[in-house]
Design a protein around this motif. Structure first.
Motif, PDB file in Angstrom:
ATOM      1  N   ILE A 242       0.854  -1.188   0.000  1.00  0.00           N
ATOM      2  CA  ILE A 242       0.000   0.000   0.000  1.00  0.00           C
ATOM      3  C   ILE A 242       0.883   1.229   0.000  1.00  0.00           C
ATOM      4  O   ILE A 242       1.579   1.508   0.990  1.00  0.00           O
ATOM      5  N   ASN A 243       0.894   1.962  -1.096  1.00  0.00           N
ATOM      6  CA  ASN A 243       1.629   3.220  -1.204  1.00  0.00           C
ATOM      7  C   ASN A 243       0.738   4.306  -0.620  1.00  0.00           C
ATOM      8  O   ASN A 243      -0.157   4.811  -1.286  1.00  0.00           O
ATOM      9  N   TYR A 244       1.000   4.676   0.629  1.00  0.00           N
ATOM     10  CA  TYR A 244       0.119   5.632   1.301  1.00  0.00           C
ATOM     11  C   TYR A 244       0.230   7.042   0.734  1.00  0.00           C
ATOM     12  O   TYR A 244      -0.552   7.931   1.093  1.00  0.00           O
ATOM     13  N   ALA A 245       1.194   7.262  -0.180  1.00  0.00           N
ATOM     14  CA  ALA A 245       1.265   8.557  -0.861  1.00  0.00           C
ATOM     15  C   ALA A 245       0.178   8.669  -1.918  1.00  0.00           C
ATOM     16  O   ALA A 245      -0.184   9.768  -2.337  1.00  0.00           O
ATOM     17  N   LYS A 246      -0.356   7.526  -2.330  1.00  0.00           N
ATOM     18  CA  LYS A 246      -1.403   7.509  -3.349  1.00  0.00           C
ATOM     19  C   LYS A 246      -2.726   6.944  -2.838  1.00  0.00           C
ATOM     20  O   LYS A 246      -3.793   7.260  -3.381  1.00  0.00           O
ATOM     21  N   LEU A 253      -7.581  -0.399   4.206  1.00  0.00           N
ATOM     22  CA  LEU A 253      -7.672  -1.511   5.160  1.00  0.00           C
ATOM     23  C   LEU A 253      -9.123  -1.814   5.521  1.00  0.00           C
ATOM     24  O   LEU A 253      -9.514  -2.982   5.659  1.00  0.00           O
ATOM     25  N   ARG A 254      -9.927  -0.777   5.673  1.00  0.00           N
ATOM     26  CA  ARG A 254     -11.333  -0.980   6.043  1.00  0.00           C
ATOM     27  C   ARG A 254     -12.089  -1.717   4.943  1.00  0.00           C
ATOM     28  O   ARG A 254     -12.877  -2.631   5.221  1.00  0.00           O
ATOM     29  N   GLU A 256     -10.750  -3.511   2.183  1.00  0.00           N
ATOM     30  CA  GLU A 256     -10.185  -4.778   1.725  1.00  0.00           C
ATOM     31  C   GLU A 256     -10.017  -5.814   2.830  1.00  0.00           C
ATOM     32  O   GLU A 256      -9.949  -7.019   2.557  1.00  0.00           O
ATOM     33  N   TYR A 257      -9.985  -5.359   4.068  1.00  0.00           N
ATOM     34  CA  TYR A 257      -9.818  -6.288   5.197  1.00  0.00           C
ATOM     35  C   TYR A 257     -10.833  -5.952   6.287  1.00  0.00           C
ATOM     36  O   TYR A 257     -10.466  -5.497   7.380  1.00  0.00           O
ATOM     37  N   PRO A 258     -12.109  -6.167   5.995  1.00  0.00           N
ATOM     38  CA  PRO A 258     -13.169  -5.777   6.937  1.00  0.00           C
ATOM     39  C   PRO A 258     -13.113  -6.510   8.285  1.00  0.00           C
ATOM     40  O   PRO A 258     -13.593  -5.979   9.293  1.00  0.00           O
ATOM     41  N   LYS A 259     -12.517  -7.686   8.315  1.00  0.00           N
ATOM     42  CA  LYS A 259     -12.406  -8.430   9.575  1.00  0.00           C
ATOM     43  C   LYS A 259     -11.178  -8.031  10.384  1.00  0.00           C
ATOM     44  O   LYS A 259     -10.961  -8.539  11.481  1.00  0.00           O
ATOM     45  N   GLY A 260     -10.395  -7.132   9.836  1.00  0.00           N
ATOM     46  CA  GLY A 260      -9.200  -6.679  10.537  1.00  0.00           C
ATOM     47  C   GLY A 260      -7.984  -7.515  10.207  1.00  0.00           C
ATOM     48  O   GLY A 260      -8.022  -8.431   9.388  1.00  0.00           O
ATOM     49  N   VAL A 261      -6.876  -7.203  10.865  1.00  0.00           N
ATOM     50  CA  VAL A 261      -5.614  -7.926  10.663  1.00  0.00           C
ATOM     51  C   VAL A 261      -5.228  -8.629  11.957  1.00  0.00           C
ATOM     52  O   VAL A 261      -5.481  -8.129  13.058  1.00  0.00           O
TER      53      VAL A 261
END
Length: 465
Positions: A242-246, A253-254, A256-261
């Protein structure tokens, strides 16, 4: 024999002699001279390429601003003690915590001036008598010890790690690799199929966390700041860079990963730490290995809104676990052995960044440490930041001084064939002085233990020690 005169000099470099027999008329007493000047340490300032003085970095003022806290000084090259090695540093590693050390945060009782730098790799150019049972002049070693930011460093032999060569990739394993390996193993409790989030994933330690999590069969998410870094993360097995600049990290995360990490390997702190807490899955584990976003502040701690942290952890049966490498030194040898073997088999990538793309050029010379620290703190690095302290041309040769005739045979029995040592001489000339002796390969037979020929043998050696 009790009436016979005896005289034995101390072993500080003076010749020891024993006078045997009584003086008889017309007969001079027989006198056996045993030269033990070599026995204190194996090194020679005059004949080898060891300089009489060196540069080192010293903390002169406590401050998180590295350039203000640290200055370069010239000092005599130190002499190793009985169980110590004198290492000519080839590369030194840059760590985010270097400025914590320069700010006096680890040990408030230590006052300036004091040496700085945590890790180095280079060649042994001098050693004490006891240390010679396991090492010899010319051996490549790495170490994790204070005072690394210097051209030469004295290191306890028991804390030195023999390596096949003084490559910076081995240096990356000492702190960055070991932190990831031990933290995930001891605190991560990784299980196959779990989701692992690594922040600053393309950095010195993040790159290893990605690979170790992937080896455990996990789905790995890695944050980074550029497309180049995202590409690197994909190349080492990261499933979702995940390039957080873009991309918005929280939103990504919310969605693509709704159940969390399940596990977070976190080194940034502040708002990123808050986000990681919020995205933990049930029974999630968040490992805090640092919080670099706050190190340059006066307190060293980034702002964190933790009022509701107990509630969030309770609701998810989750946990936040801190990791500080010195508290896990019992795991260090096994970790290093395992990583060395993985690297030897081509199963582990050790990305190092020597500043090749910097406008001012590569990080070469001790003064480049300042640039390298700045480089890391603006987030330019891809992999472990290292500084080349000593060029290879200097590190890879040792000169042979002419041995004194009285001790030639004794020294040949005790020392490698390519090194002849006398007592250290602090006032000896610098190595660029003409000494009338040839420069040859530094390799020779070991004093006691066999040379390790490969990293896989090194791993077995470390495990047995």
């Amino acid at each position: 024999m009790s009436g016979l005169p005896r005289r034995l000099a101390t072993a500080n470099g003076r010749a020891a002699s024993l006078v045997l027999g009584r003086r008889l008329p017309g007969v001079q007493p027989r006198r056996l001279v045993i030269d033990t000047s070599y026995s204190a340490h194996f090194m020679d300032f005059k004949g080898s390429s060891i300089a009489s003085s060196m540069k080192k970095l010293v903390v002169t003022e406590l401050s998180p601003r590295f350039r203000e806290a640290v200055s370069a000084r010239t000092a005599p090259v130190p002499t190793p003690g009985d169980a110590e090695l004198l290492v000519r540093n080839r590369f030194v590693g840059i760590n985010a915590s270097d400025i914590n050390y320069s700010a006096g945060r680890y040990d408030p009782s230590v006052k300036p001036p004091f040496d700085v730098g945590f890790e180095g790799i280079g060649e042994v150019v001098g050693l004490g008598l006891s240390a010679s049972s396991r090492f010899t002049v010319g051996d490549a070693v790495a170490y994790f010890s204070s005072g690394a930011f210097a051209e030469y460093t004295v290191v306890p032999a028991k804390e030195s790690v023999p390596v096949p060569s003084a490559k910076p990739e081995f240096l990356a394993l000492l702190v960055s690799g070991a932190t990831a390996y031990i933290a995930l193993k001891r605190l991560g409790d990784l299980a196959k199929g779990e989701t692992v989030l690594v922040t600053a994933a393309a950095g010195g330690t993040g790159q290893f966390a990605v690979q170790f999590a992937k080896r455990a069969g996990c789905h790995v998410i890695g944050t980074c700041s550029s497309d180049e870094k995202a590409g690197f993360l994909k190349s080492i097995g990261c499933d979702r860079p995940i390039n957080y600049a873009k991309e918005d990290l929280a939103e990504t995360l919310r969605k693509e990963y709704p159940k969390g990490v399940d596990v977070v390997y976190e080194s940034v702190g502040g708002s990123v730490l808050e986000l990681a807490v919020n995205r933990l899955a049930n029974k999630g584990r968040l490992i805090v290995i640092g919080f670099i976003s706050g190190y340059q502040s006066a307190s060293g701690i980034p702002p964190f809104r933790g009022d509701t942290l107990p509630v969030k952890l309770l609701q998810k049966s989750a946990s936040v676990r801190g990791f500080f490498l010195p508290h896990f030194l019992g795991d260090y040898r096994e970790a290093l052995s395992s990583m060395m073997q993985m690297f030897a088999k081509g199963e582990l990538v050790c990305k190092v960044d020597c500043g090749e793309m910097e406008q001012e050029g590569r990080f070469v010379g001790l003064e480049s440490v300042f640039r390298a620290v700045d480089y890391m703190y603006v987030g330019k690095n891809l992999g472990k930041v290292v500084v080349e302290v000593t060029p290879a041309a200097v590190s890879n040769s040792v000169r042979i001084p002419e041995a004194r005739p009285a001790t030639q045979k004794l020294m040949e029995r005790r020392m490698p064939t390519d090194v002849r040592t006398n007592s250290a001489h602090p006032s000896a000339p610098a190595p660029d002085c003409e000494l009338g002796v040839p420069t040859i390969s530094r390799r020779g037979p070991r004093l006691a233990s066999p040379r390790l020929a490969s990293a896989s043998l090194l791993g077995a050696y470390l495990y047995r020690r």
